[in-house]
Write a protein that holds these residues in place. Structure first.
Motif, PDB file in Angstrom:
ATOM      1  N   GLY A 218       5.913  -1.409  -7.740  1.00 18.38           N
ATOM      2  CA  GLY A 218       6.451  -2.684  -7.269  1.00 18.38           C
ATOM      3  C   GLY A 218       7.817  -2.538  -6.633  1.00 18.38           C
ATOM      4  O   GLY A 218       8.110  -3.164  -5.601  1.00 18.38           O
ATOM      5  N   LEU A 219       8.670  -1.713  -7.225  1.00 19.33           N
ATOM      6  CA  LEU A 219      10.010  -1.507  -6.663  1.00 19.33           C
ATOM      7  C   LEU A 219       9.943  -0.807  -5.311  1.00 19.33           C
ATOM      8  O   LEU A 219      10.659  -1.173  -4.371  1.00 19.33           O
ATOM      9  CB  LEU A 219      10.864  -0.691  -7.641  1.00 19.33           C
ATOM     10  CG  LEU A 219      11.366  -1.445  -8.871  1.00 19.33           C
ATOM     11  CD1 LEU A 219      12.042  -0.473  -9.847  1.00 19.33           C
ATOM     12  CD2 LEU A 219      12.351  -2.550  -8.468  1.00 19.33           C
ATOM     13  N   VAL A 220       9.101   0.231  -5.220  1.00 13.39           N
ATOM     14  CA  VAL A 220       8.948   0.922  -3.932  1.00 13.39           C
ATOM     15  C   VAL A 220       8.425  -0.048  -2.875  1.00 13.39           C
ATOM     16  O   VAL A 220       8.927  -0.098  -1.742  1.00 13.39           O
ATOM     17  CB  VAL A 220       8.000   2.129  -4.073  1.00 13.39           C
ATOM     18  CG1 VAL A 220       7.753   2.767  -2.698  1.00 13.39           C
ATOM     19  CG2 VAL A 220       8.581   3.163  -5.021  1.00 13.39           C
TER      20      VAL A 220
ATOM     21  N   LEU B 238       0.819  -1.211   0.000  1.00 13.85           N
ATOM     22  CA  LEU B 238       0.000   0.000   0.000  1.00 13.85           C
ATOM     23  C   LEU B 238       0.853   1.261   0.000  1.00 13.85           C
ATOM     24  O   LEU B 238       0.520   2.245  -0.673  1.00 13.85           O
ATOM     25  CB  LEU B 238      -0.931  -0.009   1.215  1.00 13.85           C
ATOM     26  CG  LEU B 238      -2.070  -1.030   1.156  1.00 13.85           C
ATOM     27  CD1 LEU B 238      -2.703  -1.200   2.531  1.00 13.85           C
ATOM     28  CD2 LEU B 238      -3.113  -0.602   0.134  1.00 13.85           C
ATOM     29  N   VAL B 239       1.962   1.242   0.734  1.00 12.30           N
ATOM     30  CA  VAL B 239       2.861   2.405   0.734  1.00 12.30           C
ATOM     31  C   VAL B 239       3.415   2.648  -0.665  1.00 12.30           C
ATOM     32  O   VAL B 239       3.466   3.788  -1.146  1.00 12.30           O
ATOM     33  CB  VAL B 239       3.998   2.206   1.755  1.00 12.30           C
ATOM     34  CG1 VAL B 239       5.062   3.285   1.591  1.00 12.30           C
ATOM     35  CG2 VAL B 239       3.442   2.234   3.179  1.00 12.30           C
ATOM     36  N   GLY B 240       3.818   1.573  -1.356  1.00 11.49           N
ATOM     37  CA  GLY B 240       4.307   1.721  -2.719  1.00 11.49           C
ATOM     38  C   GLY B 240       3.263   2.327  -3.639  1.00 11.49           C
ATOM     39  O   GLY B 240       3.562   3.209  -4.457  1.00 11.49           O
ATOM     40  N   ALA B 241       2.016   1.897  -3.513  1.00  7.31           N
ATOM     41  CA  ALA B 241       0.936   2.416  -4.354  1.00  7.31           C
ATOM     42  C   ALA B 241       0.631   3.874  -4.040  1.00  7.31           C
ATOM     43  O   ALA B 241       0.412   4.689  -4.945  1.00  7.31           O
ATOM     44  CB  ALA B 241      -0.309   1.555  -4.175  1.00  7.31           C
TER      45      ALA B 241
ATOM     46  N   GLY C 157       0.988  -3.443  -8.681  1.00  3.19           N
ATOM     47  CA  GLY C 157       2.445  -3.449  -8.635  1.00  3.19           C
ATOM     48  C   GLY C 157       2.968  -3.549  -7.224  1.00  3.19           C
ATOM     49  O   GLY C 157       3.917  -4.294  -6.936  1.00  3.19           O
ATOM     50  N   GLY C 158       2.321  -2.799  -6.308  1.00  6.69           N
ATOM     51  CA  GLY C 158       2.730  -2.867  -4.916  1.00  6.69           C
ATOM     52  C   GLY C 158       2.548  -4.256  -4.331  1.00  6.69           C
ATOM     53  O   GLY C 158       3.441  -4.785  -3.651  1.00  6.69           O
ATOM     54  N   LEU C 159       1.407  -4.865  -4.601  1.00  6.62           N
ATOM     55  CA  LEU C 159       1.149  -6.214  -4.084  1.00  6.62           C
ATOM     56  C   LEU C 159       2.136  -7.232  -4.654  1.00  6.62           C
ATOM     57  O   LEU C 159       2.670  -8.080  -3.926  1.00  6.62           O
ATOM     58  CB  LEU C 159      -0.283  -6.638  -4.415  1.00  6.62           C
ATOM     59  CG  LEU C 159      -1.397  -5.978  -3.593  1.00  6.62           C
ATOM     60  CD1 LEU C 159      -2.756  -6.299  -4.195  1.00  6.62           C
ATOM     61  CD2 LEU C 159      -1.335  -6.437  -2.141  1.00  6.62           C
TER      62      LEU C 159
END
Length: 406
Positions: A319-321, A87-90, A112-114
């Motif tokens: 995804g990377l974050v 969730l933080v990445g998103a 991507g985050g998941l």
């Protein structure tokens, strides 16, 4: 079933924050063309979209099931910490693209985050690759094209049917039609996008043992997700509304009606099938199709190119974050705390940068300029470069081209 822990509570709160950012990030999907043609006043438009987003959240749970038990394997050892990292990445990617005024996909930021957090936390077996391809990637490629073609054909038909009518009377009629079609898009957006947060919260509850595997979202999850996205929608993502309403093509009422109707049909059909597609990509594709459908209209391909670049970057960037955040959250309480502090700090910096050149309901229909300025935007521009100066726009029909700022 276990009681809800503090960590699961934090994950739920973060999911609702993401839902809020999804709301203001995607307000443009339903209301950009309605605002740009003057069919509705800006504040009226976002209020209407907010109410219909809330209603739409109650219409289906098929997309939520795709999130909670489709692309991620619930039984692969998924932990709440991983969902928090996702969730933080998103959220970070949503905020960055909002600052740049780019209508990127909140849905793909979440996916991507998941995926990124899951790959780091449990490995490749935690991701259902076939579901990602069939229910995320293929719809991502097909839906904007389908919506764009439908919008192009609908625009041409609209102008052909009204070629002998009084232009002013025709415009008034299509503005009324825009209000109805914008409402349909808002309803579809609530049906599709609010469910994604429902799915994430349900996944967190399953991993924490609060609800049984393969459960539907509880009623309180549906209500809270619908309310969060509605509140975000009401705040109004004015930067992205300006890009979609003024930055891609000059929209007339006939085009706005065609674009919104095509987008709504595509989103509602996909929601019924459980395809968690990007409403942003569908609506952007429809706007481009509307530009191509009017003879003599212009499409600002430089702006469209930046949008497509943002679409392509969204899933891997988020995804990377999230992967980096997952590495930290796996270290325990101090790691979770560090990720939370860093996420808040990044969002605060982005918010501060946005205030230097604010875009509000009062100036949303001004021609797009070079805003926002600042170091953060310069960093974004290094990856997704803006067009240089005022370049020529490409005509969508045989009429002579005009020049506009991208």
């Amino acid at each position: 079933m276990e009681h809800m822990t503090l960590l699961i509570g934090i994950v739920i709160a973060t999911a609702l924050v993401f839902d809020f950012t999804n709301g203001f990030h995607d307000t443009a999907n339903a209301m950009a063309t309605t605002i740009s043609t003057g069919a509705l006043k800006p504040k009226t438009a976002v209020a209407m979209a907010a109410v219909l987003n809330l209603v739409g959240a109650f219409l289906s749970v098929e997309v939520a099931k795709t999130i909670s038990g489709g692309i991620i394997d619930e039984s692969a050892g998924i932990k709440p910490e991983m969902i928090f990292a996702a969730l933080v990445g998103a959220i970070v990617w949503n905020m960055l693209t909002w600052l740049a005024g780019l209508p990127s996909s909140s849905s793909h930021a979440l996916f991507g985050g998941l995926i990124g957090a899951t790959l780091v936390a449990v490995g490749r077996h935690g991701v259902h690759g076939d579901a990602v391809v069939m229910k995320v990637l293929i719809p991502a490629l097909a839906a904007p094209i389908v919506a764009g073609l439908a919008s192009t054909l609908a625009t041409r038909l609209s102008y052909r049917l009204g070629r002998n009518a009084d232009p002013e009377t025709t415009a008034r009629g299509y503005r009324a039609g825009q209000i109805a079609s914008a409402g349909l898009v808002s309803l579809a957006h609530g049906t599709n996008d609010a469910q994604k947060t429902m799915g994430v919260i349900t996944l967190a509850l399953i991993t924490g043992g609060v609800v049984a595997p393969h459960s539907d979202p509880p009623l309180w999850v549906i209500v809270s997700a619908g309310a969060a996205i509605a509140l975000g929608t009401y705040i109004g993502g004015w930067r992205i509304i300006r890009t979609m309403g003024k930055g891609i093509t000059d929209i007339q009422p006939q085009q706005g009606f065609a674009a919104q109707t095509g987008a709504a049909a595509t989103i509602l059909a996909s929601s019924h099938l459980g395809f968690a597609l990007s409403t942003t990509q569908v609506c952007s594709g429809s706007v481009m199709g509307a530009g191509l459908g009017r003879t003599g209209a212009v499409v600002r391909w430089s702006t469209a190119g930046r949008m497509v670049a943002a679409w392509a970057l969204t899933l891997p960037a988020a995804g990377l974050v999230a992967a980096g955040a997952a590495l930290l959250t796996d270290q325990g309480t101090w790691g979770v705390t560090t990720v939370a502090v860093l996420g808040l700090a990044i969002c605060a910096v982005i918010r501060t940068a946005a205030r230097r050149k604010p875009i509000t309901h009062a100036n949303v229909n001004d021609e797009p300029g070079a805003e926002p300025q600042g170091a953060v935007t310069a960093a974004i521009a290094a990856v997704i470069p803006p067009p240089a100066g005022s370049g020529p726009v490409t005509p969508a029909g045989p009429a002579a081209p005009s020049t506009a700022t991208a």
